[in-house]
Design an enzyme around this catalytic site. Sequence first.
Site, short mmCIF file in Angstrom:
data_model
loop_
_atom_site.label_atom_id
_atom_site.label_comp_id
_atom_site.label_asym_id
_atom_site.label_seq_id
_atom_site.Cartn_x
_atom_site.Cartn_y
_atom_site.Cartn_z
N ASP A 1 53.01 53.31 59.75
CA ASP A 1 52.24 52.64 58.75
C ASP A 1 53.36 51.56 58.38
O ASP A 1 54.60 52.12 57.76
CB ASP A 1 52.06 53.46 57.45
CG ASP A 1 51.72 52.62 56.39
OD1 ASP A 1 51.59 51.66 56.18
OD2 ASP A 1 51.31 53.71 55.29
N TRP B 1 53.83 57.85 50.45
CA TRP B 1 52.64 57.23 51.38
C TRP B 1 52.30 58.07 52.66
O TRP B 1 51.30 58.37 52.93
CB TRP B 1 52.82 55.90 51.80
CG TRP B 1 52.77 54.80 50.55
CD1 TRP B 1 53.75 54.21 49.93
CD2 TRP B 1 51.72 54.75 49.49
NE1 TRP B 1 53.41 53.50 48.61
CE2 TRP B 1 52.25 54.00 48.63
CE3 TRP B 1 50.30 55.20 49.44
CZ2 TRP B 1 51.33 53.39 47.29
CZ3 TRP B 1 49.54 54.75 48.37
CH2 TRP B 1 50.25 53.89 47.34
N LYS C 1 52.03 42.47 51.21
CA LYS C 1 53.47 42.35 51.05
C LYS C 1 53.94 41.20 51.88
O LYS C 1 53.96 40.04 51.36
CB LYS C 1 54.20 43.66 51.31
CG LYS C 1 54.06 45.17 50.66
CD LYS C 1 52.83 45.65 50.06
CE LYS C 1 52.83 47.32 50.08
NZ LYS C 1 52.91 47.62 48.70
#
Lengths: 356, 356
Positions: free
Chosen positions: A168, A101, A192
């Site tokens: 992030d 990511w 999540k």
Amino acid sequence: MKMHNFNSGPSILPQEVLAEAANAIHNFNNTGLSILEIGHRTSYFEAVLHEAQQHVKSLMGLGNDYEVLYLHGGATTQFMQVPMNLLDANATAAYCDNGIWGNKAIKEAKLFGNVAVAASSADKNHTYINKQLNIPANSAYLHYTTNNTVEGTQWHHIPDTEVPVIADMSSDIFCRPMDFNRFSLIYAGAQKNMGAAGVTLTVIKKDILGKISRAIPPIMDYRKHIEADALLNTPPVFAVYVSMLTLRWIVNNGGLVAMEQKAKERADLLYNALDAQPLFTPTVAREDRSLMNAVFVLPTPELEKEFLDLCKQQGMVGVKGHRSVGGLRVSMYNALPLSSVQAFCDLMTDFSNKHA
Amino acid sequence: MKMHNFNSGPSILPQEVLAEAANAIHNFNNTGLSILEIGHRTSYFEAVLHEAQQHVKSLMGLGNDYEVLYLHGGATTQFMQVPMNLLDANATAAYCDNGIWGNKAIKEAKLFGNVAVAASSADKNHTYINKQLNIPANSAYLHYTTNNTVEGTQWHHIPDTEVPVIADMSSDIFCRPMDFNRFSLIYAGAQKNMGAAGVTLTVIKKDILGKISRAIPPIMDYRKHIEADALLNTPPVFAVYVSMLTLRWIVNNGGLVAMEQKAKERADLLYNALDAQPLFTPTVAREDRSLMNAVFVLPTPELEKEFLDLCKQQGMVGVKGHRSVGGLRVSMYNALPLSSVQAFCDLMTDFSNKHA
């Protein structure tokens, strides 16, 4: 069959949240209307949004120098929106390359300005966190991923630097207390620890805005969203609502201290079992193990398949590793009961005994 | 109290869709998991996405030269994404300026290239559709809004031009049959006729892509979404699911021919009543009246307030006009029963008699 949800995201949510969300689809807060049918500029939705924003600020311990936005587009859109708003064409931003990511974030940033890779763990397939950062002093900011969902590594401290820090936190937000005031911008896809897929939390320290010369398309301009009180366009109403319910559940269940305690109980149980079973081998450096995503392998593809089939039979979903790294992965987000981890450990023991 | 939902969007959805969506939050398709907890790269979600895409193609009568994407960000993001993908910096696109949304699209397009306003109805506060188009022959495309939600006007034919036609159909998509093959790109926020807020349908004729020189951020690049089979990043799973259910409902209830017939019944009932009541005055040109949003005024602000209070008492929501134009507005999307329009007409009659 009792299901055990180890999905990496979208992932398990608290039963209370699901029950209330389903009720709200029939009749939201006794309005006689579904949450899917109410206007976003009504007092009903404003109350939802404000409660969600308030929970975020309270859980993070943030004051009025921060703004809380719920944006469309997923964390992937933030990979673009962050440099579009904060990185001038001739300026440099420092990025940590510790996984898939972060790497995507780097690629998007390069379209807007210069990127200095502060540290990379690519030399060992991102199986550790490279914490030796080399940050140019004139960097507009440092960007890093707090938890690498795919590789199963997690930062256990906040990088020490003078430049603004951007994180992030998609896969470990609200799993533990942190000094959130050390961040200038935090973002996280909700799917999540803080809700369902379809909305992205973005928390912004206002003093970092307005420092670049680029013309920013209004819908991508954080300042326009702030000016419009977080209602610049129609928000994903239901996704914001589910996130608010999930944050309320965190607050009502002991907040971040309790979330961390439970995360450690789950992770200790699982990693101890993994370390005890010679058939199962964790792939990442011990000190960088993630509280949220445990990644490990079996000795052969045949054994992996046999074990995955067994998981399926036992109602254990989400155990297959990410398509880019293979192997197995167990995700243990806030809503996962310890009993699910115990069931998984029991299955590992049975499997090991069978193949001893 | 029986509610009558005249919201302009997010707006009324079919009862069957709400019931099935609530069930899926408890247990999706007997998986033992909530629709909010399933992974987007599972066969479960792929079946949802493919069914939704198939309904779109079948309702629109489109072949393999078109791609169907469900994107994040709302139609407002398409105002940016369309010119980012299709308008080179030195090129020109033609835009119709027939209302607030088209106007916003024009402002975003100007950040990317040149805009020629093909026609404007600003001279009469957008109370009509200016259909006299002046489209430069070298235009990359013509962009127009098929239905103006705020002002209550609607195009009743497709503009005749040689350049590719792009339409924002957010507030009247799937209310009637059209020759959808005449469009090169169609987009629509889902929260009126095709679902809940949080996802945007984008239908693209592939031959318009890849013709510009700009470096497009991957997450905004239509081609990247197509290459990734519409799963470039985590989609808003639940919003796609609700849209699929809504499209399935349209298909199972007679398709676009039936939707148009019902839309005309609702609109005829309402506009005839408005024309018959001297207290209530429609604000737009008769030939451009929208089947979806009827906009009208009362003689004084005091009477408007009194009537709106009465609506509230009767469980009629969403009747206040948009904050930018004032007055009253009744939105009549696909899921609105004729009985709700009848109840509203009865209330108008009572009110007129009282004030006769």
